[in-house]
Motif scaffolding. Structure first.
Motif, PDB file in Angstrom:
ATOM      1  N   LYS A  84      -2.988  79.436  30.408  1.00  0.00           N
ATOM      2  CA  LYS A  84      -3.430  79.491  31.814  1.00  0.00           C
ATOM      3  C   LYS A  84      -4.231  78.248  32.200  1.00  0.00           C
ATOM      4  CE  LYS A  84      -7.673  82.178  31.084  1.00  0.00           C
ATOM      5  NZ  LYS A  84      -8.305  83.478  31.250  1.00  0.00           N
ATOM      6  N   ARG A  85      -4.799  77.564  31.195  1.00  0.00           N
ATOM      7  CA  ARG A  85      -5.593  76.358  31.491  1.00  0.00           C
ATOM      8  C   ARG A  85      -4.745  75.091  31.483  1.00  0.00           C
ATOM      9  NH1 ARG A  85      -9.369  79.271  28.354  1.00  0.00           N
ATOM     10  NH2 ARG A  85     -10.931  80.109  29.766  1.00  0.00           N
ATOM     11  N   ALA A  86      -3.531  75.188  30.995  1.00  0.00           N
ATOM     12  CA  ALA A  86      -2.667  73.993  30.940  1.00  0.00           C
ATOM     13  C   ALA A  86      -2.370  73.521  32.365  1.00  0.00           C
ATOM     14  CB  ALA A  86      -1.367  74.323  30.217  1.00  0.00           C
ATOM     15  N   SER A  87      -2.250  72.222  32.540  1.00  0.00           N
ATOM     16  CA  SER A  87      -1.951  71.706  33.887  1.00  0.00           C
ATOM     17  C   SER A  87      -0.501  72.018  34.249  1.00  0.00           C
ATOM     18  CB  SER A  87      -2.165  70.189  33.909  1.00  0.00           C
ATOM     19  OG  SER A  87      -1.187  69.594  33.071  1.00  0.00           O
ATOM     20  N   PHE A  88      -0.205  71.932  35.536  1.00  0.00           N
ATOM     21  CA  PHE A  88       1.190  72.111  35.963  1.00  0.00           C
ATOM     22  C   PHE A  88       2.085  71.079  35.291  1.00  0.00           C
ATOM     23  CE2 PHE A  88      -0.567  74.606  39.487  1.00  0.00           C
ATOM     24  CZ  PHE A  88       0.289  75.690  39.427  1.00  0.00           C
ATOM     25  N   ASN A  89       1.546  69.866  35.158  1.00  0.00           N
ATOM     26  CA  ASN A  89       2.339  68.806  34.528  1.00  0.00           C
ATOM     27  C   ASN A  89       2.734  69.168  33.112  1.00  0.00           C
ATOM     28  OD1 ASN A  89       2.851  66.883  36.313  1.00  0.00           O
ATOM     29  ND2 ASN A  89       0.982  65.681  35.909  1.00  0.00           N
ATOM     30  N   GLU A  90       1.765  69.714  32.371  1.00  0.00           N
ATOM     31  CA  GLU A  90       2.069  70.067  30.984  1.00  0.00           C
ATOM     32  C   GLU A  90       3.089  71.218  30.923  1.00  0.00           C
ATOM     33  OE1 GLU A  90      -1.206  71.086  28.337  1.00  0.00           O
ATOM     34  OE2 GLU A  90       0.260  72.010  26.987  1.00  0.00           O
ATOM     35  N   ARG A  91       2.859  72.248  31.718  1.00  0.00           N
ATOM     36  CA  ARG A  91       3.816  73.367  31.716  1.00  0.00           C
ATOM     37  C   ARG A  91       5.204  72.871  32.122  1.00  0.00           C
ATOM     38  NH1 ARG A  91       0.209  77.048  35.557  1.00  0.00           N
ATOM     39  NH2 ARG A  91      -1.655  77.129  34.284  1.00  0.00           N
ATOM     40  N   ALA A  92       5.224  71.990  33.120  1.00  0.00           N
ATOM     41  CA  ALA A  92       6.517  71.500  33.624  1.00  0.00           C
ATOM     42  C   ALA A  92       7.243  70.680  32.555  1.00  0.00           C
ATOM     43  CB  ALA A  92       6.308  70.666  34.881  1.00  0.00           C
ATOM     44  N   SER A  93       6.496  69.849  31.814  1.00  0.00           N
ATOM     45  CA  SER A  93       7.205  69.024  30.830  1.00  0.00           C
ATOM     46  C   SER A  93       7.742  69.911  29.703  1.00  0.00           C
ATOM     47  CB  SER A  93       6.354  67.866  30.335  1.00  0.00           C
ATOM     48  OG  SER A  93       5.296  68.361  29.589  1.00  0.00           O
ATOM     49  N   ARG A  94       7.031  70.982  29.378  1.00  0.00           N
ATOM     50  CA  ARG A  94       7.551  71.909  28.365  1.00  0.00           C
ATOM     51  C   ARG A  94       8.805  72.632  28.877  1.00  0.00           C
ATOM     52  NH1 ARG A  94       4.026  72.894  24.152  1.00  0.00           N
ATOM     53  NH2 ARG A  94       1.918  72.093  24.435  1.00  0.00           N
ATOM     54  N   LEU A  95       8.754  73.023  30.154  1.00  0.00           N
ATOM     55  CA  LEU A  95       9.912  73.752  30.696  1.00  0.00           C
ATOM     56  C   LEU A  95      11.134  72.826  30.821  1.00  0.00           C
ATOM     57  CD1 LEU A  95      10.405  76.690  31.489  1.00  0.00           C
ATOM     58  CD2 LEU A  95       9.906  76.091  33.846  1.00  0.00           C
ATOM     59  N   ARG A  96      10.863  71.557  31.120  1.00  0.00           N
ATOM     60  CA  ARG A  96      11.984  70.599  31.166  1.00  0.00           C
ATOM     61  C   ARG A  96      12.562  70.380  29.769  1.00  0.00           C
ATOM     62  NH1 ARG A  96       8.497  67.584  34.733  1.00  0.00           N
ATOM     63  NH2 ARG A  96       9.028  68.243  36.833  1.00  0.00           N
ATOM     64  N   ALA A  97      11.670  70.361  28.769  1.00  0.00           N
ATOM     65  CA  ALA A  97      12.158  70.214  27.388  1.00  0.00           C
ATOM     66  C   ALA A  97      13.058  71.412  27.032  1.00  0.00           C
ATOM     67  CB  ALA A  97      10.986  70.130  26.421  1.00  0.00           C
ATOM     68  N   LEU A  98      12.654  72.580  27.500  1.00  0.00           N
ATOM     69  CA  LEU A  98      13.467  73.782  27.250  1.00  0.00           C
ATOM     70  C   LEU A  98      14.836  73.656  27.938  1.00  0.00           C
ATOM     71  CD1 LEU A  98      13.701  76.604  26.134  1.00  0.00           C
ATOM     72  CD2 LEU A  98      12.210  77.431  27.935  1.00  0.00           C
ATOM     73  N   ALA A  99      14.820  73.132  29.160  1.00  0.00           N
ATOM     74  CA  ALA A  99      16.093  72.924  29.873  1.00  0.00           C
ATOM     75  C   ALA A  99      16.990  71.968  29.085  1.00  0.00           C
ATOM     76  CB  ALA A  99      15.824  72.374  31.274  1.00  0.00           C
TER      77      ALA A  99
END
Ligand code: NAP
Length: 453
Positions: A40-55
Motif C-alpha cells: 500500500k506504500r509503494a508508489s504508483f510508478n513502482e506498482r505500474a512497473s511491476r504490472l508492466r513486467a507481468l504483462a
C-alpha cells in the motif's frame, strides 16, 4: 474434496491436488496482511512497473499459458491466446491510468482544503470461474493491485493448475503475498470472509454462487462486487445488415465454446426477417467445426465439464417437452470428451419457467417478434440484465434500446464484449458493481474525505 484437473477433450485426469488446510489458509492470510503493509506504500510508478513486467511475462509465454487453458477447460488454442493477450492489455491499461483514476479530487467547502482521496483497503477475496480462467482473474486483480490492495484468489475447483500458474506469474513481478491462490472449495469462503484481515470480495460466477457469497459478506459487513450469469438478448430488426448480424450472431453465441456470461443467448428476430435469419443461422451452425481445441481450424472445442454438458442436455430436453422445436444440433456428441453439437431451438413459450434460465453452452434460442415493442418486452422478460445487442439502422430504435433494455450494456450493430477502457457489469440477477475502466478500480478503495480547517 481433492481438486482435479481433467482434460475435457478426453476426460483424462491430469493432476489432483489436496485442498488447502486450515494452517495454510491462516498462513496465506498472514502473508496477505504482511504484503499489504508494504504494497500500500509503494508508489504508483513502482506498482505500474511491476504490472508492466507481468504483462511482458504474459506475452513472452503466451503460447504456454494458452496451452494450459486449453488443456484444463477446453477453449480453442486461438481463443486461449487471445485471452492471454487481453490480460496483458488490462495490466498495461491500469499501469498507465491508475494514478490518474485515483487522483485526489478537491472539493469546495468552508475549509481551507477539502478533498476525496482514494486509498487501498487491504486483502480482497476473488471468487472466480473457470470459463475465462486468466481474464476474469486479471480484470479483478490488475486494478486491485494498482490501487494498492492485495488479492486472495479462490479459483474454480476444476482449474487448479491455472490457479497455481497465476500465482507464479504474479510472484514473478510482485512481492510474495500480493497475489495468492488458495486451492479451496466453496465451503471455505466463509472462513475467509469472516476473517478481519479480508476486507472485501469480488465474485464472478453463477447467480447462485454470487448470492451465497453476498449473504456471507453481508453478515460480516464486507463490500462485494458481483459479476453473475446472463441471458443476453440479440435483437434483429428489418433494417439490419442481415449478413453482418448473422456472422456476429454465431460468434456471439459460440464464443468460448458457448460458455460465456455475455454470450448472446436469446435471438429475438422481427417477423419480417425471421425466416431469412433462421435459414442463415442454421446453415452457419451446421458448418461449425467441433473438435480438438488444439487444432487451429477448430471452431469449437468441448464443454469444460461433463456435469455442465449433462445439465445443458437436460435443459434442452425440458424445453423440447414444453413444445420447443429443434432447428439444429443441441445434442451431446458420442465418443470421448465433453463435446456438444451446437444447436438452435425455436418456439419457446415465453411464459414457461424455463424461459428465464441461462443456457450455459452452445445452444441458441430464436424468438419471433411482430414489432419492436414486442422485441423489447421479450428482451426484458428475464431475471438477468448483463449485456444486450440490437441490429438496426433506425435511430429511434437505437435510442429506445439504450433507454429501455434492462441490462448493464447495450451494443448496437456490434458484438458485446468486455474492454479494459469500458465499465463492465450487470443489473437484476446478473449482479451489481462494475469492473474495468475507472469504475472498476474505484470499487475497492476507501473514498476518504479529508479536510483541513
Ligand atoms: P459457479 O459454479 O458459480 O462458480 C464460480 C465460482 O464460485 C467458483 O470458484 C466456485 O467454486 C464458486 N462457488 C460456487 N458456489 C459457491 C458458493 N455457494 N459459495 C462460494 N463460492 C461458490 O459458476 P461457473 O459454473 O464456474 O461459471 C459459470 C457462471 O458464471 C455462469 O452463470 C456465467 O454466466 C457466470 N459468469 C459471469 C461473468 C460476468 O462477468 N458476469 C463472467 C463469467 C461467468 P467451485 O468451482 O469450487 O465450486
Amino acid at each position: 474434496m481433492r481438486l482435479k484437473s481433467v482434460n475435457p477433450k478426453n476426460g483424462e485426469l491430469v493432476r489432483e491436488f489436496d485442498p488447502a488446510t486450515d494452517q495454510s489458509i491462516e498462513q496465506a492470510l498472514e502473508a496477505a496482511e504482511h504484503a499489504f503493509r508494504a504494497h500500500k506504500r509503494a508508489s504508483f510508478n513502482e506498482r505500474a512497473s511491476r504490472l508492466r513486467a507481468l504483462a511482458d511475462r504474459l506475452e513472452e509465454d503466451c503460447q504456454a499459458h494458452a496451452r494450459l487453458l486449453t488443456d484444463e477447460m477446453g477453449k480453442t488454442l486461438a481463443a486461449a491466446r487471445a485471452e492471454v493477450e487481453k490480460c496483458a492489455w488490462v495490466c498495461r491499461h491500469y499501469a498507465d491510468n491508475a494514478e490518474a483514476m485515483l487522483a485526489d479530487v478537491e472539493l469546495e467547502s468552508d475549509a481551507e482544503l477539502s478533498a476525496v482521496m482514494h486509498l487501498p483497503i487491504g486483502p480482497v477475496l476473488a471468487v472466480m470461474p473457470w470459463n475465462f480462467p486468466f481474464w476474469q482473474v486479471f480484470r479483478a486483480a490488475a486494478p486491485a493491485v494498482m490501487a494498492g490492495n492485495v488479492v486472495l484468489l479462490k479459483h474454480a475447483s476444476n482449474v487448479p493448475r491455472t490457479a497455481l500458474a497465476l500465482q507464479s506469474l504474479f510472484e514473478s513481478a510482485f512481492a510474495p503475498g500480493v497475489f495468492q491462490s488458495l486451492l479451496i472449495g466453496p465451503d471455505r469462503v466463509e472462513r475467509l470472509l469472516a476473517d478481519r484481515r479480508v476486507k472485501a470480495a469480488t465474485v464472478t460466477g453463477s447467480t447462485r454462487a454470487g448470492s451465497s457469497v453476498a449473504e456471507i459478506a453481508g453478515k460480516h459487513l464486507k463490500k462485494t462486487v458481483l459479476e453473475l450469469g446472463g441471458s443476453d438478448p440479440f435483437i434483429v430488426m428489418p433494417s439490419a445488415d442481415l449478413e453482418q448480424a448473422l456472422d456476429t450472431a454465431v460468434t456471439a453465441r459460440m464464443l468460448n465454446n458457448g460458455q460465456s456470461c455475455i454470450a448472446a443467448k436469446r435471438f429475438i428476430v422481427h417477423a419480417d426477417v425471421f425466416d431469412r435469419f433462421v435459414g442463415g443461422f442454421v446453415e452457419r451452425f451446421e458448418a461449425l467445426k467441433v473438435g480438438d481445441p488444439l487444432e487451429e481450424s477448430t471452431d469449437m472445442g468441448p464443454m469444460a465439464m461433463d456435469r455442465l454438458r449433462r445439465r445443458l442436455e437436460s435443459q434442452v430436453d425440458r424445453l423440447l417437452e414444453l413444445g420447443a422445436e429443434r432447428l439444429a444440433g443441441a445434442v451431446p456428441m458420442d465418443g470421448e470428451g465433453y463435446f456438444f453439437r451446437p444447436g438452435i431451438l425455436s418456439g419457446i413459450d415465453p411464459n414457461a419457467p424455463a424461459f428465464d434460465e441461462e443456457l450455459f453452452g452452445p445452444v441458441a434460442w430464436v424468438l419471433r417478434a411482430e414489432s419492436f415493442d414486442r422485441a423489447l418486452a421479450l428482451a426484458n422478460q428475464t431475471q438477468y440484465g448483463l449485456g444486450s445487442s440490437l441490429w438496426t439502422q433506425d435511430a429511434n430504435e437505437i435510442n429506445r434500446a439504450f433507454r429501455e433494455v434492462e441490462s448493464g450494456a447495450t451494443f448496437v450493430n456490434s458484438l458485446v464484449k468486455s474492454d479494459p477502457r469500458l465499465p463492465f457489469g450487470g443489473i437484476k440477477q446478473s449482479g451489481y458493481g462494475r469492473e474495468l475502466a475507472r469504475d472498476g478500480i474505484i470499487e475497492f478503495v476507501n473514498r476518504k474525505t479529508v479536510v483541513v480547517g
